[in-house]
Design a protein around this motif. Sequence first.
Motif, PDB file in Angstrom:
ATOM      1  N   ALA A   1       0.996  -8.759   1.359  1.00  0.00           N
ATOM      2  CA  ALA A   1       2.156  -9.128   0.541  1.00  0.00           C
ATOM      3  C   ALA A   1       1.730  -9.358  -0.904  1.00  0.00           C
ATOM      4  CB  ALA A   1       2.815 -10.385   1.100  1.00  0.00           C
TER       5      ALA A   1
ATOM      6  N   ASP B   1       1.643  -6.257  -3.064  1.00  0.00           N
ATOM      7  CA  ASP B   1       2.923  -5.618  -3.338  1.00  0.00           C
ATOM      8  C   ASP B   1       3.540  -6.232  -4.589  1.00  0.00           C
ATOM      9  OD1 ASP B   1       5.264  -3.925  -2.051  1.00  0.00           O
ATOM     10  OD2 ASP B   1       6.142  -5.813  -2.754  1.00  0.00           O
TER      11      ASP B   1
ATOM     12  N   TRP C   1       6.682  -8.562  -3.522  1.00  0.00           N
ATOM     13  CA  TRP C   1       6.360  -9.694  -2.669  1.00  0.00           C
ATOM     14  C   TRP C   1       5.320 -10.621  -3.281  1.00  0.00           C
ATOM     15  CZ3 TRP C   1       9.788 -11.153   0.457  1.00  0.00           C
ATOM     16  CH2 TRP C   1      10.621 -10.223   1.106  1.00  0.00           C
ATOM     17  N   SER C   2       4.452 -10.098  -4.109  1.00  0.00           N
ATOM     18  CA  SER C   2       3.449 -10.974  -4.715  1.00  0.00           C
ATOM     19  C   SER C   2       4.096 -12.040  -5.591  1.00  0.00           C
ATOM     20  CB  SER C   2       2.437 -10.167  -5.525  1.00  0.00           C
ATOM     21  OG  SER C   2       3.058  -9.560  -6.642  1.00  0.00           O
TER      22      SER C   2
ATOM     23  N   ASN D   1       7.137 -13.262  -4.912  1.00  0.00           N
ATOM     24  CA  ASN D   1       8.086 -14.010  -4.092  1.00  0.00           C
ATOM     25  C   ASN D   1       7.455 -14.814  -2.968  1.00  0.00           C
ATOM     26  OD1 ASN D   1      10.935 -13.327  -5.037  1.00  0.00           O
ATOM     27  ND2 ASN D   1       9.893 -11.357  -5.046  1.00  0.00           N
ATOM     28  N   ILE D   2       6.247 -14.483  -2.592  1.00  0.00           N
ATOM     29  CA  ILE D   2       5.559 -15.249  -1.546  1.00  0.00           C
ATOM     30  C   ILE D   2       4.544 -16.149  -2.236  1.00  0.00           C
ATOM     31  CG2 ILE D   2       4.194 -15.143   0.573  1.00  0.00           C
ATOM     32  CD1 ILE D   2       7.090 -14.042   0.795  1.00  0.00           C
TER      33      ILE D   2
ATOM     34  N   LYS E   1       7.476 -19.665   2.392  1.00  0.00           N
ATOM     35  CA  LYS E   1       8.055 -18.344   2.124  1.00  0.00           C
ATOM     36  C   LYS E   1       7.410 -17.289   3.004  1.00  0.00           C
ATOM     37  CE  LYS E   1      11.039 -19.155  -1.155  1.00  0.00           C
ATOM     38  NZ  LYS E   1      12.400 -18.695  -1.197  1.00  0.00           N
TER      39      LYS E   1
ATOM     40  N   HIS F   1       9.730 -15.013   5.664  1.00  0.00           N
ATOM     41  CA  HIS F   1       9.813 -13.556   5.585  1.00  0.00           C
ATOM     42  C   HIS F   1       8.775 -12.862   6.459  1.00  0.00           C
ATOM     43  CE1 HIS F   1      12.724 -13.822   2.358  1.00  0.00           C
ATOM     44  NE2 HIS F   1      11.952 -14.709   1.745  1.00  0.00           N
TER      45      HIS F   1
ATOM     46  N   LEU G   1       7.344  -8.940   6.245  1.00  0.00           N
ATOM     47  CA  LEU G   1       6.014  -8.797   5.655  1.00  0.00           C
ATOM     48  C   LEU G   1       5.018  -8.214   6.648  1.00  0.00           C
ATOM     49  CD1 LEU G   1       5.884 -12.156   3.718  1.00  0.00           C
ATOM     50  CD2 LEU G   1       6.173  -9.868   2.745  1.00  0.00           C
TER      51      LEU G   1
END
Length: 106
Positions: A55, A58, A61-62, A64-65, A70, A74, A78
Amino acid sequence: FDQKHLDIANEIYRIINDTVKTKQPNMSAWANEIRKIDEIDKIPINNIMKVFKAANKDDFWSMNIRSPQKLRKHWDRLFMMSVKTSLNNKPDNREPLDYYREKNWK
């Protein structure tokens, strides 16, 4: 939570903090969330960092996680992304869709 959960929480924080400087979170809460992923969700402990690292590579995603909460929220998405990413490094021997479209299915 155990030391293994705290170790993973610390590693996740270290990786995040290497890219975006953030203040130290409540590591006990983070370790407890890792424990939930491990014990409640029955995710093998060795998969947690693999999926987080995938993640983190990405672009979307980097950003958002940024916490184990989180990551857990997800997880399914993920995990599938991480599997797809690892499969992309292997040759795809499946037949293209055009192969099936041209078959006579009578």
